[in-house]
Scaffold this motif. Structure first.
Motif, PDB file in Angstrom:
ATOM      1  N   LEU A 240       5.666   2.931  -0.532  1.00  0.00           N
ATOM      2  CA  LEU A 240       4.990   3.106   0.324  1.00  0.00           C
ATOM      3  C   LEU A 240       5.021   4.342   1.042  1.00  0.00           C
ATOM      4  N   ALA A 241       5.604   4.806   1.258  1.00  0.00           N
ATOM      5  CA  ALA A 241       6.352   6.055   2.251  1.00  0.00           C
ATOM      6  C   ALA A 241       5.242   5.309   3.755  1.00  0.00           C
ATOM      7  N   ALA A 242       5.995   4.051   3.549  1.00  0.00           N
ATOM      8  CA  ALA A 242       4.880   3.342   5.096  1.00  0.00           C
ATOM      9  C   ALA A 242       6.141   2.288   5.110  1.00  0.00           C
ATOM     10  N   PRO A 243       6.657   2.018   6.833  1.00  0.00           N
ATOM     11  CA  PRO A 243       7.249   1.049   7.091  1.00  0.00           C
ATOM     12  C   PRO A 243       7.114  -0.358   5.985  1.00  0.00           C
ATOM     13  N   VAL A 244       8.070  -1.130   6.029  1.00  0.00           N
ATOM     14  CA  VAL A 244       7.884  -2.566   5.578  1.00  0.00           C
ATOM     15  C   VAL A 244       9.248  -3.226   6.236  1.00  0.00           C
ATOM     16  N   GLU A 245       8.463  -4.346   7.009  1.00  0.00           N
ATOM     17  CA  GLU A 245       9.877  -5.478   7.230  1.00  0.00           C
ATOM     18  C   GLU A 245       9.875  -6.933   7.124  1.00  0.00           C
ATOM     19  N   ASP A 246       8.560  -7.648   6.468  1.00  0.00           N
ATOM     20  CA  ASP A 246       8.427  -8.767   5.944  1.00  0.00           C
ATOM     21  C   ASP A 246       9.645  -8.563   4.255  1.00  0.00           C
ATOM     22  N   ALA A 247      10.463  -9.397   4.073  1.00  0.00           N
ATOM     23  CA  ALA A 247      11.354 -10.298   3.144  1.00  0.00           C
ATOM     24  C   ALA A 247      10.690  -9.811   1.875  1.00  0.00           C
ATOM     25  N   LYS A 248       9.990 -10.874   2.047  1.00  0.00           N
ATOM     26  CA  LYS A 248       8.965 -11.273   0.254  1.00  0.00           C
ATOM     27  C   LYS A 248       8.741  -9.704  -0.030  1.00  0.00           C
ATOM     28  N   ASP A 249       8.177  -8.965   0.690  1.00  0.00           N
ATOM     29  CA  ASP A 249       7.046  -7.589   0.781  1.00  0.00           C
ATOM     30  C   ASP A 249       8.674  -6.590   0.357  1.00  0.00           C
ATOM     31  N   ILE A 250       9.464  -7.101   0.997  1.00  0.00           N
ATOM     32  CA  ILE A 250      10.740  -5.672   0.382  1.00  0.00           C
ATOM     33  C   ILE A 250      11.470  -6.215  -1.194  1.00  0.00           C
ATOM     34  N   ARG A 251      11.533  -7.866  -1.492  1.00  0.00           N
ATOM     35  CA  ARG A 251      12.209  -7.640  -2.419  1.00  0.00           C
ATOM     36  C   ARG A 251      10.682  -7.271  -4.131  1.00  0.00           C
ATOM     37  N   GLY A 252       9.799  -7.178  -3.576  1.00  0.00           N
ATOM     38  CA  GLY A 252       8.216  -6.480  -4.182  1.00  0.00           C
ATOM     39  C   GLY A 252       9.054  -5.172  -5.079  1.00  0.00           C
ATOM     40  N   LEU A 253       9.260  -4.456  -3.725  1.00  0.00           N
ATOM     41  CA  LEU A 253       9.488  -3.563  -3.647  1.00  0.00           C
ATOM     42  C   LEU A 253       9.977  -2.676  -3.876  1.00  0.00           C
ATOM     43  N   LEU A 254      11.064  -4.002  -4.494  1.00  0.00           N
ATOM     44  CA  LEU A 254      12.641  -2.846  -4.699  1.00  0.00           C
ATOM     45  C   LEU A 254      11.712  -2.898  -6.488  1.00  0.00           C
TER      46      LEU A 254
END
Length: 317
Positions: A240-254
């Motif tokens: 995203l080149a943007a901040p992420v803090e939600d664990a569910k979002d982190i999972r998908g982005l990894l």
């Protein structure tokens, strides 16, 4: 002064990394011991003594680089009173370094991060047979031109060929990844579009392109079974080149990161735009500190990978 803590990716490894930290600080020894125990392998001995050929195997490089980064963080916490939740505006990592950033920010446990990176390295290596894929640095092109070059190369090759921009590293350094013939064609097109140089990279697989989809599937399955907490510092996502803090979002982005572009230039620009003026590279090498100068010339970069670096950082704070 806003501080961002950043974590290196593949290519920063070197025989001997972490050795002086282990000899000097019990906190570093504890990190290396836990990684060794988790893997059932003396990875630390490979890091300290080599051989280099074995260290550069992707399945070893990825957890090894993370281990040095986490050792640096643990030593800074003990020796310099570092508290990321208090002292850092952001964390970010280049490719596998994103896992190091998440572990440093308390989102992933050290043991889970170690297992995930061993699996990620193996899955990425196995996703494409040797000789089928390639990666090339296209030097002197901006990202948009690089994307156009990769698209043209893919269209000219046809037949399901893949060519994508895997890394936007800033300072006119983009990396193409995909099918070998398409990447080689991209190198020729890049030169015609004004690239200063185009050179094949000595990598074992074409990372961060659609050919890595089998590895993305493996990581999706593995990440679904791992506890991910909200990081105590906002993570700037590669995708995203943007901040992420939600664990569910982190999972998908990894998962998306395995086949997606590492948007490092935009990530650094974002952090700088939000007030980060000091970028602290934690781990082996100085690659990210070097890239910083090309992206945001008003920011300061420091790299920390040795006891002398720890002392210098303590003197700053």
């Amino acid at each position: 002064m806003g501080q961002a803590f950043v974590f290196p990716g593949q290519g920063s490894q070197a025989v001997g990394m972490g050795k002086a930290l282990a000899e000097t600080y019990p906190q570093a020894r504890a990190v290396f011991a836990e990684v060794d125990d988790t893997l059932g392998q003396k990875l630390s001995a490979l890091m300290f003594e080599g051989p280099e050929a074995e260290l550069t195997l992707t399945a070893n490089t990825q957890p090894a680089l993370m281990a040095v980064s986490l050792a640096v963080i643990r030593v800074l916490e003990a020796e310099a009173g570092l508290d990321l939740a208090r002292d850092a505006a952001f964390v970010a990592g280049h490719s596998l370094g994103e896992y190091s950033a998440l572990a440093a920010a308390g989102s992933l446990s050290l043991a889970d991060t170690t297992r995930l990176l061993r699996l990620r390295g193996s899955a990425m290596q196995e996703a494409v047979p040797p000789g089928v894929g390639a990666m090339a640095a296209l030097l002197g092109l901006d990202y948009e031109t690089g994307v156009a070059v990769a698209k043209q190369a893919m269209e000219e090759q046809g037949g399901g060929a893949v060519c994508q921009i895997a890394n936007d590293n800033g300072g006119g350094q983009v990396v193409a990844s995909g099918s070998k013939a398409a990447v080689e064609r991209a190198m020729e097109i890049a030169k015609s579009k004004g690239a200063k140089r185009a050179l094949l990279l000595p990598v074992s697989a074409p990372f961060h392109c659609a050919l890595m989809q089998p590895a993305a599937d493996v990581m999706a399955d593995a990440l679904a079974k791992v506890e991910i907490k909200a990081p105590k510092v906002p993570l700037i996502s590669n995708v995203l080149a943007a901040p992420v803090e939600d664990a569910k979002d982190i999972r998908g982005l990894l998962v998306a990161q395995v086949t997606g572009t590492v948007r490092w230039r935009e990530s650094v620009t974002y952090m700088a735009s939000k007030g980060a003026t000091l970028f602290v590279e934690c781990g082996s090498g100085k690659v990210l500190t070097g890239l910083l100068k090309r992206i945001v010339d008003t920011a300061t970069g420091v790299s920390i990978g040795t006891p002398a670096d720890i002392d210098a950082f303590k003197a700053r704070t």
